[in-house]
Design a protein around this motif. Sequence first.
Motif, PDB file in Angstrom:
ATOM      1  N   SER A   1       0.712  -1.165   0.032  1.00 32.89           N
ATOM      2  CA  SER A   1      -0.175   0.063   0.028  1.00 32.89           C
ATOM      3  C   SER A   1       0.707   1.279  -0.014  1.00 32.89           C
ATOM      4  N   PRO A   2       0.554   2.311  -0.950  1.00 33.55           N
ATOM      5  CA  PRO A   2       1.079   3.687  -0.757  1.00 33.55           C
ATOM      6  C   PRO A   2       1.124   4.234   0.579  1.00 33.55           C
ATOM      7  N   ALA A   3       0.081   3.587   1.554  1.00 39.04           N
ATOM      8  CA  ALA A   3       0.024   4.295   2.821  1.00 39.04           C
ATOM      9  C   ALA A   3       1.440   3.908   3.650  1.00 39.04           C
ATOM     10  N   ARG A   4       1.921   2.652   3.289  1.00 41.58           N
ATOM     11  CA  ARG A   4       3.015   2.350   3.985  1.00 41.58           C
ATOM     12  C   ARG A   4       4.369   3.263   3.439  1.00 41.58           C
ATOM     13  N   ASP A   5       4.430   3.654   2.310  1.00 38.53           N
ATOM     14  CA  ASP A   5       5.418   4.769   1.812  1.00 38.53           C
ATOM     15  C   ASP A   5       5.143   5.837   2.387  1.00 38.53           C
ATOM     16  N   ALA A   6       4.105   6.475   2.536  1.00 34.52           N
ATOM     17  CA  ALA A   6       3.811   7.755   3.266  1.00 34.52           C
ATOM     18  C   ALA A   6       4.161   7.668   4.414  1.00 34.52           C
ATOM     19  N   GLU A   7       3.971   6.339   5.301  1.00 33.77           N
ATOM     20  CA  GLU A   7       4.170   6.374   6.577  1.00 33.77           C
ATOM     21  C   GLU A   7       5.670   6.516   7.106  1.00 33.77           C
ATOM     22  N   ILE A   8       6.382   5.813   6.165  1.00 35.21           N
ATOM     23  CA  ILE A   8       7.781   5.825   6.444  1.00 35.21           C
ATOM     24  C   ILE A   8       8.451   7.168   6.283  1.00 35.21           C
ATOM     25  N   LEU A   9       7.797   7.732   5.217  1.00 34.19           N
ATOM     26  CA  LEU A   9       8.497   9.114   4.627  1.00 34.19           C
ATOM     27  C   LEU A   9       7.923  10.178   5.867  1.00 34.19           C
ATOM     28  N   GLU A  10       6.748   9.958   6.285  1.00 31.23           N
ATOM     29  CA  GLU A  10       6.458  10.747   7.335  1.00 31.23           C
ATOM     30  C   GLU A  10       7.141  10.747   8.775  1.00 31.23           C
ATOM     31  N   LEU A  11       7.408   9.186   9.066  1.00 33.36           N
ATOM     32  CA  LEU A  11       8.165   8.925  10.152  1.00 33.36           C
ATOM     33  C   LEU A  11       9.617   9.655   9.868  1.00 33.36           C
ATOM     34  N   LEU A  12      10.136   9.626   8.924  1.00 35.55           N
ATOM     35  CA  LEU A  12      11.303  10.408   8.781  1.00 35.55           C
ATOM     36  C   LEU A  12      11.227  11.628   8.861  1.00 35.55           C
ATOM     37  N   ALA A  13      10.534  12.367   8.548  1.00 33.70           N
ATOM     38  CA  ALA A  13      10.293  13.925   8.768  1.00 33.70           C
ATOM     39  C   ALA A  13      10.169  14.116  10.172  1.00 33.70           C
ATOM     40  N   THR A  14       9.387  13.190  10.906  1.00 32.59           N
ATOM     41  CA  THR A  14       9.384  13.515  12.490  1.00 32.59           C
ATOM     42  C   THR A  14      11.033  13.096  13.066  1.00 32.59           C
ATOM     43  N   LEU A  15      11.388  12.021  12.767  1.00 34.81           N
ATOM     44  CA  LEU A  15      12.764  11.655  13.134  1.00 34.81           C
ATOM     45  C   LEU A  15      13.821  12.727  12.986  1.00 34.81           C
ATOM     46  N   LEU A  16      13.737  13.331  11.694  1.00 38.68           N
ATOM     47  CA  LEU A  16      14.903  14.469  11.521  1.00 38.68           C
ATOM     48  C   LEU A  16      14.498  15.515  12.434  1.00 38.68           C
TER      49      LEU A  16
ATOM     50  N   THR B   1      16.961  20.760  10.848  1.00 36.64           N
ATOM     51  CA  THR B   1      15.910  21.458  10.049  1.00 36.64           C
ATOM     52  C   THR B   1      16.288  21.398   8.853  1.00 36.64           C
ATOM     53  N   ASN B   2      15.849  22.400   7.921  1.00 39.30           N
ATOM     54  CA  ASN B   2      16.229  22.450   6.520  1.00 39.30           C
ATOM     55  C   ASN B   2      16.707  21.178   5.894  1.00 39.30           C
ATOM     56  N   TRP B   3      15.819  20.132   6.019  1.00 42.04           N
ATOM     57  CA  TRP B   3      16.395  19.030   4.988  1.00 42.04           C
ATOM     58  C   TRP B   3      15.258  19.037   3.742  1.00 42.04           C
ATOM     59  N   THR B   4      15.470  18.498   2.818  1.00 39.20           N
ATOM     60  CA  THR B   4      14.820  18.284   1.543  1.00 39.20           C
ATOM     61  C   THR B   4      14.656  16.773   1.252  1.00 39.20           C
ATOM     62  N   LEU B   5      13.134  16.606   1.243  1.00 32.29           N
ATOM     63  CA  LEU B   5      13.057  15.204   0.569  1.00 32.29           C
ATOM     64  C   LEU B   5      12.737  15.177  -0.971  1.00 32.29           C
ATOM     65  N   GLU B   6      13.507  14.500  -1.477  1.00 33.75           N
ATOM     66  CA  GLU B   6      13.616  14.250  -3.080  1.00 33.75           C
ATOM     67  C   GLU B   6      12.730  12.932  -3.252  1.00 33.75           C
ATOM     68  N   LEU B   7      11.710  12.926  -4.115  1.00 31.35           N
ATOM     69  CA  LEU B   7      10.845  11.898  -4.275  1.00 31.35           C
ATOM     70  C   LEU B   7      10.770  11.423  -5.941  1.00 31.35           C
ATOM     71  N   ASN B   8      10.788  10.349  -6.236  1.00 34.92           N
ATOM     72  CA  ASN B   8      10.568   9.766  -7.598  1.00 34.92           C
ATOM     73  C   ASN B   8       9.916   8.413  -7.316  1.00 34.92           C
ATOM     74  N   SER B   9       9.434   7.868  -8.500  1.00 36.34           N
ATOM     75  CA  SER B   9       8.879   6.627  -8.686  1.00 36.34           C
ATOM     76  C   SER B   9       9.744   6.074  -9.752  1.00 36.34           C
TER      77      SER B   9
ATOM     78  N   LEU C   1      24.161  12.135   9.785  1.00 37.46           N
ATOM     79  CA  LEU C   1      23.018  12.536  10.658  1.00 37.46           C
ATOM     80  C   LEU C   1      23.827  13.562  11.641  1.00 37.46           C
ATOM     81  N   VAL C   2      24.939  12.832  12.313  1.00 32.37           N
ATOM     82  CA  VAL C   2      25.540  13.300  13.369  1.00 32.37           C
ATOM     83  C   VAL C   2      26.204  14.740  13.017  1.00 32.37           C
ATOM     84  N   LEU C   3      26.953  14.712  11.781  1.00 29.59           N
ATOM     85  CA  LEU C   3      27.682  15.707  11.246  1.00 29.59           C
ATOM     86  C   LEU C   3      26.784  17.204  11.143  1.00 29.59           C
ATOM     87  N   SER C   4      25.271  16.766  10.699  1.00 28.44           N
ATOM     88  CA  SER C   4      24.485  17.958  10.569  1.00 28.44           C
ATOM     89  C   SER C   4      23.894  18.204  11.720  1.00 28.44           C
ATOM     90  N   LEU C   5      24.114  17.566  13.025  1.00 29.74           N
ATOM     91  CA  LEU C   5      23.356  17.984  14.160  1.00 29.74           C
ATOM     92  C   LEU C   5      23.802  19.433  14.351  1.00 29.74           C
TER      93      LEU C   5
END
Length: 555
Positions: free
Chosen positions: A275-290, A296-304, A449-453
């Motif tokens: 389900s595309p819901a799983r893809d979106a959940e993973i991406l939303e999880l990542l936004a929360t995690l970061l 801050t100021n990350w960019t999510l680049e997306l493609n299929s 990730l640690v470098l960008s903290l």
Amino acid sequence: MHEKFCAQGIGERLTTNSERRTANNEMIKSPRGTRDLLPPDTAFWNFVEATVREVFRAYNFHEIRTPIFESTELFARGVGEETDIVSKEMFTWFDRGEGPEAVLGKAWAAQHARKYERIEADVRIGRLEVDFVAYLNNQPTLVELKFRADAGVLLRLQELQDEWQQRWGVRPNLAVALPIPEVNLMQELAPGGIEIQRLALPEDYDLPQSLTLRPENTAGIVRAYIEHKLWERGLNKFFSIGPMFRRERPQKGRYRQFYQIDAEVIGPASSGSQSPARDAEILELLATLLDRVGITNWTLELNSVGCPADRAKFNEALRQALAPVVDKMCADCQRRAVTNPLRVFDCKVPEDQPIIDTLPTISQFLDEACRTHYEEVKNILNAVQVPYVENPRLVRGLDYYTRTAFEFTHGGLGAQNAILGGGRYDGLSEALGGPPAPGIGFAIGEDRLVLSLTASAESVIRKPDVYIAPLGAGMNREAARVARELRRHDLVVDLGDESFRLKKSFEAADKMGARYILIVGENEVKVDAFALKHLASGEQVTVPRAQLAQRILQK
Ligand code: AMP
């Protein structure tokens, strides 16, 4: 040794760096591309990992730990032979294992040797050798061990028997020992008089094989999914944290041993894994995690990148588009254009980029189902307000991706600006010999990730609440007692030594940034109350033992 080598001219005699270093008693450094993580930096790592674990808990992900080395073939099949990772960057070695002879020999010794009075291993008879000679009542039996039943072994045994008889005038008995499945076949082949012995081999004996330090973890996790039949659990939501290994040219943010935080969602299609819901959940999880680790100021680049059928069409179109221009491209691209044109998008050579910009994009080749899937991922992301930019050239450097592919980049990182990448891999399980198991996952580069903290060390490092200064002979014991009591109250406590002068203890307490210093001397012990000094304000009070923890916890 040292002088001897020096006198003879080390440069001429020693060929490898390690020989030279040993001869010179030189310092040994960590291997190229690896590094030691030292305190206080490790506090950032712990902070990241603790935060990440909390986020995973909120999304009901559970930890999986797989080996850091696997069969080479897992990565060749799972990641793709033509990827840079597999073709250039793996740390692979041939593990000798025990060798087939050793496995057979051990099994025979355990299962048959007891019947005889005496045995000798690897006995030479003229120019031939036999695996065992076993004696019962002084009568020898020549025993050959074999993995497979074949007629050759019988001829050899008969030769050995003749040779033995000629030399020692006794005609020995003959025996062949074989793994159980081969025994029947051997009985058909062997003439009477040759004893066939059965060998039960351990199921997982250690045969020589090619092993590789894992360059990524998705293949290992999918292997574990298949090996443990984890589809029986429905949808699996895993995370793992650990080192990966790639032989890349080291630079800032790129190492040969680096750490990844991985997550994988995998299960049979009936569990909703596609389900595309799983893809979106993973991406939303990542936004929360970061956000939670303070990036801050990350960019999510997306493609299929579509499904295999779309990719076949796309690869064909790429081949055609590349044909007239490929001779102007780098050697890698010339090879990729033939073997796997999609991988041209991995090219980092600056001169090739203008050509790559003119190539068709996968979005033009998506079928209806892939297009709908991609649209729905974007719809959910819009609904939960996770921003993204579409990048039609994002194909990711691994062959197993299908449909959703993504990367998060961060401006502060320079050339190595991808903090994490991931995507869907609906066909990977089948490629590894498992049942269909759609899945999606990501790998965060923990080093980057640690470098960008931006968090300051102050905010993640817990300094000692109190430094205990034992003062005078016999006070280490008393100080240890007090420290034990205070630590039970979850206070961070450090200790000096009774041999230190008070001045030295103050300096040590200051240096480690302790909040208080506590003096444990003979007088204090006598009255069971201790001098407690707040280091920043200089304020000093005498506090009864029973109230110490309370007092230190206050400020
Ligand atoms: P990949 O598996 O290549 O998609 O990598 C996922 C993430 O791991 C990247 O976005 C990087 O943050 C990190 N990474 C990959 N290779 C290295 C490396 N050699 N050193 C440090 N981090 C890396």
